[in-house]
Design an enzyme around this catalytic site. Structure first.
Site, PDB file in Angstrom:
ATOM      1  N   ASP A  94      -8.351   5.178  -1.801  1.00 22.56           N
ATOM      2  CA  ASP A  94      -7.827   3.860  -1.262  1.00 22.56           C
ATOM      3  C   ASP A  94      -7.168   3.090  -2.349  1.00 22.56           C
ATOM      4  OD1 ASP A  94      -7.292   1.394   0.008  1.00 22.56           O
ATOM      5  OD2 ASP A  94      -9.030   1.918   1.511  1.00 22.56           O
ATOM      6  N   HIS A 107      -2.445   0.797   7.023  1.00 25.10           N
ATOM      7  CA  HIS A 107      -2.536   0.993   5.739  1.00 25.10           C
ATOM      8  C   HIS A 107      -2.108   2.590   5.451  1.00 25.10           C
ATOM      9  CE1 HIS A 107      -4.283   0.157   1.715  1.00 25.10           C
ATOM     10  NE2 HIS A 107      -4.980   1.162   1.799  1.00 25.10           N
ATOM     11  N   CYS A 117       0.798  -1.165  -0.009  1.00 27.45           N
ATOM     12  CA  CYS A 117       0.062  -0.099   0.129  1.00 27.45           C
ATOM     13  C   CYS A 117       0.831   1.136   0.059  1.00 27.45           C
ATOM     14  CB  CYS A 117      -1.090   0.143   1.088  1.00 27.45           C
ATOM     15  SG  CYS A 117      -0.113  -0.348   2.984  1.00 27.45           S
TER      16      CYS A 117
END
Length: 423
Positions: free
Chosen positions: A195, A177, A62
């Site tokens: 995201d 994240h 991520c």
């Protein structure tokens, strides 16, 4: 004949429903927030980030997905080929600071994310809300106000923001994240998170205070704080499409550089007592590099063309190279690569330059400048290596300031990973 063991069923996931705390970007409410922010001029970051949206390549990538999206959005030239003749950032290129195999296992910390950003020509300003919250309610509110100020600035086009946060605080599954911030609706005090785990959640709006609170839980893998990073292109521009390709890269990570930096500092301080000449010092440093590391601290990029052998051939004709016994080495190219690394070690932007013994400083500077002037492309390689070393050092200092040892943290989900049972 023994029966084959039964196959173990594997769980499979395709997206997750957003929790009530998150407003889907494409929902009617999300569109209203977009319209308000657009009218207020706080959606500028969205318009550079959206065309570069990516999905992270691995469950723990991520941070890499976030950074590659930001680098391409800001128009930074990687000075490397992606495929064929095209120069473009890909997640597999972001291997400064930690090996990709390690990142695939445990992700990145906030300080490592900043290190990677600086390695790739970005200014990175790190903010840790946990430090504000530790000071009490007043400091926490001041930190939240600063977060809002930074959201206003970046959403109006002054840099880009990357968020390191806990999914659990938002009511999502999983834990640590990274994702970019795409905009800010000040009227409703909502933040747009783009995201990068698009297989899991769509982009969504969350209340600003909740986004701030999501940075407060410690990174479970390292015990270090989460936070946000304001990123922008370092220097006057993002690079020229006509600039030469980068031929070399530093192969050290933050912990091996911390160890080597310490041993080199001690070596330079001790050598000052002997008043070495520039030639003596160069050979002492080259010998130390060869003996203290299993492989060279700098190597040719896998995509390097014939330019690297040409660069090393020209370097071999300089007075600096003549001061070394590279011709008698079993691998002259390795010695010349180490000589390139040595130039980065003693460059003006390196802290080690101040430790060069006075007896050798002037002559060494003259030899270095002669090589940099005579060898086309060498200055770019040295500057790139010095930038990577500076980023590694800053990463270590940041982690030590937060009470962590400068080394590779153990496995865990706290850094940012979409794998595991909590997917």
């Amino acid at each position: 004949m023994a029966a084959a063991p039964p196959l173990v069923p594997q769980r499979s996931f395709y997206k997750r429903p957003l929790p009530p705390s998150c407003t889907a970007f494409a929902s009617p409410e999300g569109k209203q927030l977009f319209a308000k922010a657009l009218a207020a001029g706080t959606m500028e970051s969205y318009f550079i980030l959206a065309p570069q949206m990516v999905t992270q390549n691995e469950p723990a990538f991520c941070a890499l997905g976030t950074l590659v999206q930001i680098l391409n959005s800001l128009g930074v030239d990687p000075q490397r080929r992606w495929k064929s003749g095209w120069r473009w950032y890909d997640q597999d290129m972001l291997d400064c600071c930690r090996p990709l195999s390690d990142v695939a296992q445990v992700g990145l910390t906030l300080s490592e994310f900043a290190c990677l950003s600086r390695c790739n020509s970005l200014d990175a300003v790190v903010h840790s809300p946990l430090l504000d919250a530790a000071g009490g309610a007043a400091e926490r509110e001041a930190g939240l106000a600063r977060f809002r100020d930074d959201l206003r600035e970046t959403s109006r086009g002054k840099g880009v923001m990357a968020l390191s946060y806990s999914r659990a605080t938002l009511g999502q599954t999983g834990d640590g994240h990274f994702s970019p911030i795409g905009g800010y609706c000040e009227e409703d005090d909502m933040v747009l998170i783009l995201d990068v785990a698009r297989f899991k959640y769509p982009s969504y709006w969350v209340p600003t205070r909740l986004a701030y609170d999501s940075m407060l839980p410690l990174d479970k893998a390292t015990g270090q704080p989460r936070g946000y990073v304001v990123l922008d292109v370092a220097g006057a521009d993002s690079g020229s499409p006509g600039a030469p390709l980068s031929q070399t890269t530093v192969t050290l990570n933050k912990s091996t550089w911390a160890s080597l930096n310490g041993s080199l500092s001690g070596l330079l301080l001790r050598s000052a007592k002997d008043s070495p000449t520039a030639t003596d010092l160069v050979n002492t440093l080259l010998s130390h590099l060869a003996l203290s590391l299993p492989t060279s601290p700098i190597a040719g990029r896998s995509t390097a063309s014939a330019s690297l052998p040409s660069l090393l051939d020209t370097l071999s004709t300089t007075r600096l190279a003549a001061a070394t016994p590279f011709t008698s080495s079993s691998d002259p190219s390795a010695v010349l690569l180490n000589l390139t690394f040595l130039l980065a070690l003693v460059s003006p932007r390196s802290p080690l330059a101040a430790l060069v013994p006075p007896s050798a400083a002037a002559d060494l500077a003259a030899l270095a400048e002669d090589a940099l002037e005579r060898v086309p492309g060498l200055r770019d390689e040295v500057d790139g290596a010095a930038r990577q070393l500076g980023a590694l050092g800053e990463c270590c200092r940041s982690e030590e300031d937060n009470g962590a040892a400068c080394g590779c943290a153990g496995p865990g989900q706290g850094r940012g990973t979409e794998g595991g049972a909590a997917a």
